[in-house]
Design an enzyme around this catalytic site. Structure first.
Site, mmCIF file in Angstrom:
data_model
loop_
_atom_site.group_PDB
_atom_site.id
_atom_site.type_symbol
_atom_site.label_atom_id
_atom_site.label_comp_id
_atom_site.label_asym_id
_atom_site.label_seq_id
_atom_site.Cartn_x
_atom_site.Cartn_y
_atom_site.Cartn_z
ATOM 1 N N GLU A 25 -8.428 6.008 9.956
ATOM 2 C CA GLU A 25 -8.801 7.190 11.635
ATOM 3 C C GLU A 25 -8.573 7.815 11.459
ATOM 4 O O GLU A 25 -8.868 9.204 11.758
ATOM 5 C CB GLU A 25 -9.178 6.126 12.545
ATOM 6 N N LYS A 45 -12.040 3.631 1.562
ATOM 7 C CA LYS A 45 -10.514 2.592 0.500
ATOM 8 C C LYS A 45 -11.558 1.960 -0.543
ATOM 9 O O LYS A 45 -12.102 0.804 -0.207
ATOM 10 C CB LYS A 45 -9.914 2.279 1.374
ATOM 11 N N GLU A 61 0.588 -1.394 -0.072
ATOM 12 C CA GLU A 61 -0.420 -0.117 0.494
ATOM 13 C C GLU A 61 0.861 1.210 -0.199
ATOM 14 O O GLU A 61 0.541 2.136 -0.257
ATOM 15 C CB GLU A 61 -1.242 -0.147 1.112
#
Length: 118
Positions: A72, A98, A21
């Site tokens: 978050e 996402k 990622e």
């Protein structure tokens, strides 16, 4: 009172805990809703008397560009900036999604929702 909503802000960013990622990034969707007293701007028709959605979009884009492991965390940064930079906002709610998360299944998106108020 009134609400200003920004729906489906599309961003490409590099959030997540996985090494992949960090390298390849993902598509994200951000939905934002802010509550403020819009009575004056409804009467005056002046941008200075309202919540400028261009400013809201700018905050979202800037904060989404800063890598976070958790959605978050990025959502909290966005909410803190909104309340700090736009004093007339009384409450803000954000959804950070996402799209096609790498979780080993056929999942369209994963979303976190956070709310912050004065």
């Amino acid at each position: 009172m009134g609400l200003v909503k920004l729906k489906n802000i599309k961003v490409y960013a590099y959030h997540g805990c996985l090494v992949e990622e960090k390298k390849i990034g993902s598509d994200y969707r951000v939905d934002l809703k802010v509550k403020a007293d819009l009575t004056t701007s409804a009467e005056t028709d002046k941008l200075a008397d309202t919540v400028d959605y261009v400013h809201l979009n700018f905050i979202v884009k800037e904060e989404m560009a800063i890598r976070s492991k958790l959605l978050e965390h990025v959502a909290e940064r966005i909410l803190v900036r909104i309340l700090k930079e736009i004093p007339m906002v009384e409450k803000a709610t954000i959804d950070v999604s996402k799209i096609n998360p790498p979780i080993g299944g056929n999942v369209e998106l994963v979303t976190i929702t956070r709310t912050k108020k004065r």
